[in-house]
Enzyme design. Structure first.
Site, PDB file in Angstrom:
ATOM      1  N   LEU A   1       3.654 -11.586  -7.086  1.00  0.00           N
ATOM      2  CA  LEU A   1       4.043 -12.958  -6.767  1.00  0.00           C
ATOM      3  C   LEU A   1       3.190 -13.477  -5.627  1.00  0.00           C
ATOM      4  CD1 LEU A   1       7.945 -12.991  -6.593  1.00  0.00           C
ATOM      5  CD2 LEU A   1       6.518 -14.528  -7.931  1.00  0.00           C
TER       6      LEU A   1
ATOM      7  N   LYS B   1      10.384 -20.492 -10.306  1.00  0.00           N
ATOM      8  CA  LYS B   1       9.677 -20.207 -11.559  1.00  0.00           C
ATOM      9  C   LYS B   1       9.784 -21.417 -12.476  1.00  0.00           C
ATOM     10  CE  LYS B   1      10.990 -15.410 -11.057  1.00  0.00           C
ATOM     11  NZ  LYS B   1      11.733 -14.243 -11.536  1.00  0.00           N
TER      12      LYS B   1
ATOM     13  N   LYS C   1       8.631 -17.785   1.379  1.00  0.00           N
ATOM     14  CA  LYS C   1       9.191 -16.817   2.323  1.00  0.00           C
ATOM     15  C   LYS C   1       9.914 -17.502   3.485  1.00  0.00           C
ATOM     16  CE  LYS C   1       8.084 -12.763   2.042  1.00  0.00           C
ATOM     17  NZ  LYS C   1       6.866 -11.983   1.951  1.00  0.00           N
TER      18      LYS C   1
ATOM     19  N   GLU D   1      15.760 -18.606  -7.427  1.00  0.00           N
ATOM     20  CA  GLU D   1      16.658 -17.486  -7.116  1.00  0.00           C
ATOM     21  C   GLU D   1      16.259 -16.875  -5.783  1.00  0.00           C
ATOM     22  OE1 GLU D   1      15.646 -16.000 -10.899  1.00  0.00           O
ATOM     23  OE2 GLU D   1      14.502 -14.318 -10.167  1.00  0.00           O
TER      24      GLU D   1
ATOM     25  N   CYS E   1      29.888 -12.830  44.998  1.00  0.00           N
ATOM     26  CA  CYS E   1      28.700 -12.839  44.136  1.00  0.00           C
ATOM     27  C   CYS E   1      28.564 -14.189  43.435  1.00  0.00           C
ATOM     28  CB  CYS E   1      28.802 -11.715  43.109  1.00  0.00           C
ATOM     29  SG  CYS E   1      27.335 -11.627  42.072  1.00  0.00           S
TER      30      CYS E   1
ATOM     31  N   TYR F   1       1.934  -6.504   9.513  1.00  0.00           N
ATOM     32  CA  TYR F   1       1.129  -5.947   8.421  1.00  0.00           C
ATOM     33  C   TYR F   1       0.500  -7.087   7.606  1.00  0.00           C
ATOM     34  CZ  TYR F   1       0.056  -3.534   4.038  1.00  0.00           C
ATOM     35  OH  TYR F   1      -0.573  -3.045   2.921  1.00  0.00           O
ATOM     36  N   ASP F   2       1.331  -8.088   7.276  1.00  0.00           N
ATOM     37  CA  ASP F   2       0.836  -9.228   6.491  1.00  0.00           C
ATOM     38  C   ASP F   2      -0.342  -9.901   7.186  1.00  0.00           C
ATOM     39  OD1 ASP F   2       2.784  -8.692   4.657  1.00  0.00           O
ATOM     40  OD2 ASP F   2       4.126 -10.330   5.261  1.00  0.00           O
TER      41      ASP F   2
HETATM   42  O1  D41 Z   1      14.055 -10.896  -6.130  1.00  0.00           O
HETATM   43  C1  D41 Z   1      12.898 -10.533  -6.237  1.00  0.00           C
HETATM   44  N1  D41 Z   1      12.394  -9.676  -5.376  1.00  0.00           N
HETATM   45  C2  D41 Z   1      12.022 -11.030  -7.338  1.00  0.00           C
HETATM   46  C3  D41 Z   1      10.795 -10.437  -7.548  1.00  0.00           C
HETATM   47  C4  D41 Z   1      12.421 -12.100  -8.169  1.00  0.00           C
HETATM   48  N2  D41 Z   1      13.628 -12.704  -8.009  1.00  0.00           N
HETATM   49  N3  D41 Z   1      11.608 -12.549  -9.145  1.00  0.00           N
HETATM   50  C5  D41 Z   1      10.389 -11.999  -9.352  1.00  0.00           C
HETATM   51  N4  D41 Z   1       9.600 -12.485 -10.339  1.00  0.00           N
HETATM   52  C6  D41 Z   1       8.399 -11.961 -10.569  1.00  0.00           C
HETATM   53  C7  D41 Z   1       7.539 -12.545 -11.650  1.00  0.00           C
HETATM   54  C8  D41 Z   1       7.553 -14.040 -11.613  1.00  0.00           C
HETATM   55  C9  D41 Z   1       6.131 -12.077 -11.506  1.00  0.00           C
HETATM   56  C10 D41 Z   1       8.080 -12.093 -12.963  1.00  0.00           C
HETATM   57  C11 D41 Z   1       9.937 -10.897  -8.557  1.00  0.00           C
HETATM   58  C12 D41 Z   1       8.657 -10.373  -8.850  1.00  0.00           C
HETATM   59  N5  D41 Z   1       7.916 -10.920  -9.853  1.00  0.00           N
HETATM   60  C13 D41 Z   1       8.046  -9.253  -8.139  1.00  0.00           C
HETATM   61  N6  D41 Z   1       8.645  -8.355  -7.414  1.00  0.00           N
HETATM   62  C14 D41 Z   1       7.736  -7.508  -6.917  1.00  0.00           C
HETATM   63  C15 D41 Z   1       6.522  -7.886  -7.349  1.00  0.00           C
HETATM   64  C16 D41 Z   1       6.701  -8.981  -8.138  1.00  0.00           C
END
Ligand code: D41
Length: 675
Positions: free
Chosen positions: A86, A294, A318, A117, A436, A39-40
Site C-alpha cells: 500500500l 479503496k 497514516k 476502513e 511551600c 525508520y520511515d
Molecule cells: O488493515 C490493514 N492493515 C489493511 C492492509 C487493509 N485494511 N487493507 C489493505 N489493503 C491492501 C490492498 C489494497 C493492497 C489489497 C491492506 C494491505 N493491502 C496491506 N497490508 C500489508 C501490506 C499491504
C-alpha cells in the site's frame, strides 16, 4: 548523469547498514529498537538519494526489498496472486493528489466512491480455502513469497476452519490482517513479566512474534485476532462488483471483516472518515495507524491497475505517529498539591501524536529508576490521544558515554523543606505544606478548578502571579481580593480584573460536596467528598466527627478517615474554613427528607452522549445529590447507562453486558425532573 560526491556514497552506505540493522531487529527478532517513524524517515532519505543518483542503486539495497526477510524455521510458500503493498499518504494534499490521479485515469466527471476502513497495525496474511476448508495460512513476506504459518493461524479463534454459508469459490485466497487487541497484549505481557519472560514493546510485535512462534501450543495461548480486507485468487465463482460487497460476502462466509468499513464519496468523504476515525482511535480496542481508502468499483480497480507493487486504486492515510524519539535535556522535580514530588523530563521538542511536546512525566521516583532514564539519554516518547505524554523507554543502544543519573532530592526544590518518603510508598513528598509556594499554587489551582469551586478565569499564570506577589496565602485570601489589586498585575486590564472579581463572587454559591472536594483533603476525590456531604449533611457535623464516625461513611476506609479527621483538626485549616464561610461561601442546606435524597440509593450510572436539557456535569451532580454514583466506564457493576445523542462505545458495551439503558426522558423521570 551526475557523479555522486563521496559524502553521498558514504551517507547511502550508512543508511543501508542502519536500515538493515533495524530490519533485523523488527522482522527477525520482533523487537524494534527505534520508533517506526524514525525508520520511515531513514527509508525516505535513502529512496530520495537513490533516485537522485540512480547509478548507486544496488540489488541488495533495502529499498529493493519489500516486506520482511523470511526467517528460517518455516517453509516458504509462493502466493498464488501476489500480495500488493500500500502506498502511504501523510497529509490531506497527498489524499487530494491520489483522488485527482484516480479521476484523471478514469476520466470520471463525478465523485468516486471509496470504501474506507481502519488500517490495523498487525501482520498481513493470506489464507487459502479449498472447497471451503482452510488449507494454508501464510504471512505476506515480500508479497510474492511468505512463510507457512498454517499451524499457528489455525489456533486463532476467529479464523473459520471451514467457510460458512454457500457459494464460495472452490479455491480462495482470503487476505487479512492478524493483530492483537490492546487488552490481550497487556494481559499477555503481564503474564510474561510475572514469569520473568520477555515482554513485547507493542501489540504489533507481539502479534508478529506469536504468529511466527514455532510451537503452535505457545501461539495458541496468545490472544490473536483477524480482520479480512480482501481476496487474492478466487476460482470457480464470480465475486461481486464492489469491494464493499465482497467484504459483505466474506462476512457471510464467516470471515470477520472490520465493522468500521464505510463507503464514502470523493475527497471530502475520505477526509471526513479520517477525522472521525482519528477521534475514535483512542477508544478502539485495538491499535490502528491510519485508514485505508479503496476505489469501491472492482471494474474501476482493474482499469486503474498497479505500479510496481502497489495498486493505483488504494492508499493508506497514516495518522501522525504516536511514538517518536528525542533526547532528555534535563529531569526536574515538580511539587504537587499534596507535596508529592514528580520527576518531569525536559525534552528536545518533538512532534508526536499531532502536537509538539517538550515535557513528559516520569510519574514517580520508582518509575524513574525502573526505566533508568538519565539526562542525555535518547528515549521513546509516546503521546496517544489526549493522554499526557510519557517516556516509554530508553534506547540503550543510543546511550551516550556521558549521562547523569538523577537522584531523589533531599530538600524540596521549591521551598527547601525536607523531603520524606514513607516506608513502602512510591511517592516522596515535600514536608513544607504551609510554606511551600509550589504546594500552595497547586492547592489554589485545584480549589478554583471546574469540578471544585469553578472560578472562571483564575488560571495557572494568574495564580502564579498572585502567590508570587504575596497577595494570596490561602484559598480564603482569594475572596479578599479587590479589583484594584488585580489591575496592578501584569497583563491585566480593568475589564479582566472586574470579570475575575465577578466570577469569584459567583463561585461562592456552591454545594457542600464541591466545597469539601475543593479543600484538597488527601484522598478525598469527588466521590468521597460527595459521600461525606451526604452522610454528614452539614459542615459542622463533619468537623465534629471522630475518626470512627467518619469511617461509618460508605466506601471510606480508616486511612482516608484519618486524613479527613486530621485535616479538620489542624487549626490553620479550621481558620481558613471559617474565613471562607465568613467571606460568603455557602451552599444549600440539604433538602428535607432523607428519603428524597437517596432515591437512587447507591445505584451506579454511566453517562454517554449529549443530553439536551442538562450538561454532563449537571447530570452527574444530580445523580450524586440523589444518592447515586457516577462512573466513567461500563462494567458488570453498572446499574444504568444514560444514553444521550451520539452515544459512544459505552452504549455498545452496555448492550453486550446487558446493562439497562436509559433514554433522556426516562432518566429525567427517575431524577423526578419531569420529562
Ligand atoms: O488493515 C490493514 N492493515 C489493511 C492492509 C487493509 N485494511 N487493507 C489493505 N489493503 C491492501 C490492498 C489494497 C493492497 C489489497 C491492506 C494491505 N493491502 C496491506 N497490508 C500489508 C501490506 C499491504
Amino acid at each position: 548523469m551526475k557523479r555522486a560526491p563521496a559524502s553521498v556514497r558514504k551517507r547511502i552506505g550508512r543508511l543501508r547498514a542502519e536500515i538493515e540493522h533495524h530490519n533485523h531487529r523488527y522482522h527477525v527478532l520482533d523487537d524494534p529498537e527505534i520508533p517506526d517513524a524514525e525508520y520511515d524517515r531513514m527509508m525516505v532519505e535513502l529512496r530520495a538519494l537513490e533516485s537522485e543518483h540512480p547509478h548507486l542503486v544496488t540489488p541488495d539495497s533495502p529499498t529493493q526489498r519489500v516486506g520482511g526477510a523470511p526467517v528460517s524455521g518455516f517453509a516458504e510458500v509462493r502466493h498464488r496472486t501476489p500480495m500488493l503493498s500500500l502506498d502511504n499518504a501523510f497529509s490531506r494534499e497527498e489524499v487530494e493528489a491520489f483522488d485527482r490521479r484516480v479521476r484523471e485515469r478514469l476520466e470520471a466527471d463525478r465523485d468516486i466512491e471509496y470504501a474506507c476502513e481502519p488500517k490495523l497495525d498487525g501482520l498481513a496474511v493470506s489464507l487459502t480455502y479449498r472447497n471451503g476448508t482452510l488449507e494454508l495460512g501464510a504471512t505476506r513476506g515480500d508479497g510474492a513469497v511468505g512463510e507457512d504459518v498454517t499451524h499457528n493461524i489455525r489456533t486463532i479463534q476467529s479464523v473459520p476452519l471451514r467457510l460458512a454459508g454457500r457459494g464460495w469459490p472452490t479455491l480462495l485466497e482470503a487476505r487479512g490482517e492478524v493483530f492483537m487487541s490492546l487488552a490481550g497484549f497487556r494481559e499477555m505481557n503481564r503474564r510474561a513479566a510475572d514469569k520473568g519472560e520477555k515482554v513485547f514493546v507493542n501489540p504489533r510485535n507481539a502479534a508478529a512474534g506469536s504468529l511466527r512462534q514455532l510451537d503452535p501450543r505457545l501461539a495458541a495461548s496468545r490472544p490473536l485476532e483477524i480482520f479480512f480486507y480482501g481476496t487474492g485468487l478466487a476460482e470457480g465463482r464470480k465475486l461481486p462488483g464492489r469491494h464493499s460487497e465482497i467484504l459483505a460476502t466474506m462476512r457471510d462466509w464467516g470471515l470477520r471483516t472490520s465493522p468500521e468499513m464505510r463507503v464514502v464519496e470523493g475527497v471530502d468523504g475520505m477526509l471526513g472518515y479520517y477525522e472521525q476515525m482519528g477521534r475514535r482511535r483512542a477508544r478502539l480496542p485495538y491499535q490502528i495507524d491510519g485508514v485505508v481508502y479503496k476505489v469501491d468499483s472492482v471494474a474501476r480497480q482493474r482499469e486503474l491497475g498497479f505500479i510496481a507493487r502497489a495498486p493505483r486504486w488504494a492508499i493508506a492515510h497514516k495518522f501522525p505517529a504516536e511514538e517518536e524519539m528525542t533526547r532528555v535535556k534535563a529531569i526536574e522535580w515538580q511539587v504537587g498539591r499534596t507535596g508529592a514530588l514528580t520527576p518531569v523530563a525536559r525534552l528536545e521538542p518533538v512532534f508526536v501524536g499531532g502536537a509538539t511536546v517538550s515535557n513528559a512525566t516520569l510519574h514517580n521516583f520508582d518509575e524513574l529508576q525502573r526505566k533508568d532514564v538519565r539526562v542525555g539519554d535518547m528515549v521513546i516518547l509516546r503521546r496517544a490521544g489526549d493522554v499526557i505524554p510519557e517516556v516509554v523507554r530508553v534506547i540503550l543502544e543510543k546511550r551516550p558515554s556521558k549521562t547523569s543519573i538523577v537522584r531523589l532530592p533531599a530538600a524540596c526544590p521549591v521551598c527547601g523543606s525536607s523531603v520524606e518518603r514513607e516506608e513502602g510508598e512510591a511517592i516522596a513528598r515535600c514536608t513544607g505544606a504551609l510554606v511551600c509556594s509550589a504546594q500552595l499554587k497547586e492547592s489554589l489551582r485545584h480549589f478554583a478548578s471546574r469540578r471544585a469551586m469553578d472560578i472562571e478565569g483564575l488560571g495557572t499564570s494568574l495564580i502564579d502571579q498572585l502567590v508570587d506577589a504575596g497577595l494570596v496565602e490561602n484559598p480564603a485570601d482569594l475572596y479578599r481580593l479587590k479589583v484594584q489589586q488585580l489591575e496592578e498585575l501584569e497583563r491585566m486590564g480593568a475589564k479582566s480584573a472586574a470579570n475575575i472579581i465577578e466570577s469569584l463572587g459567583r463561585s461562592k454559591a456552591t454545594t457542600l460536596a464541591r466545597f469539601l472536594f475543593a479543600l484538597g483533603i488527601r484522598d478525598v476525590g469527588e466521590s468521597t467528598a460527595d459521600a461525606l456531604a451526604r452522610h454528614f449533611r452539614t459542615l459542622e457535623a463533619l468537623r465534629q466527627a471522630t475518626v470512627s464516625q467518619i469511617e461509618e461513611v460508605p466506601d471510606i476506609g480508616p486511612i482516608t478517615a484519618g486524613h479527613v479527621h486530621a485535616f479538620f483538626a489542624e487549626k490553620r485549616n479550621a481558620r481558613v474554613i471559617d474565613d471562607l464561610v465568613r467571606l460568603g461561601v455557602h451552599w444549600p442546606e440539604t433538602r428535607g427528607a432523607a428519603a428524597r435524597s437517596n432515591v437512587l440509593g447507591g445505584k451506579t450510572f454511566v453517562l454517554t452522549g449529549a443530553l439536551s436539557s442538562l450538561s454532563r456535569d449537571q447530570a452527574g451532580d444530580r445523580i450524586r445529590e440523589l444518592g447515586g454514583k457516577v462512573s466513567g466506564s461500563v462494567s458488570k457493576k453498572t446499574d444504568y447507562v444514560v444514553a444521550g445523542s451520539e452515544p459512544g462505545s459505552k452504549l455498545r458495551k452496555a448492550t453486550e453486558l446487558g446493562v439497562k439503558i436509559l433514554g433522556e426522558d426516562e432518566f429525567l423521570r427517575m431524577l423526578g425532573d419531569g420529562g
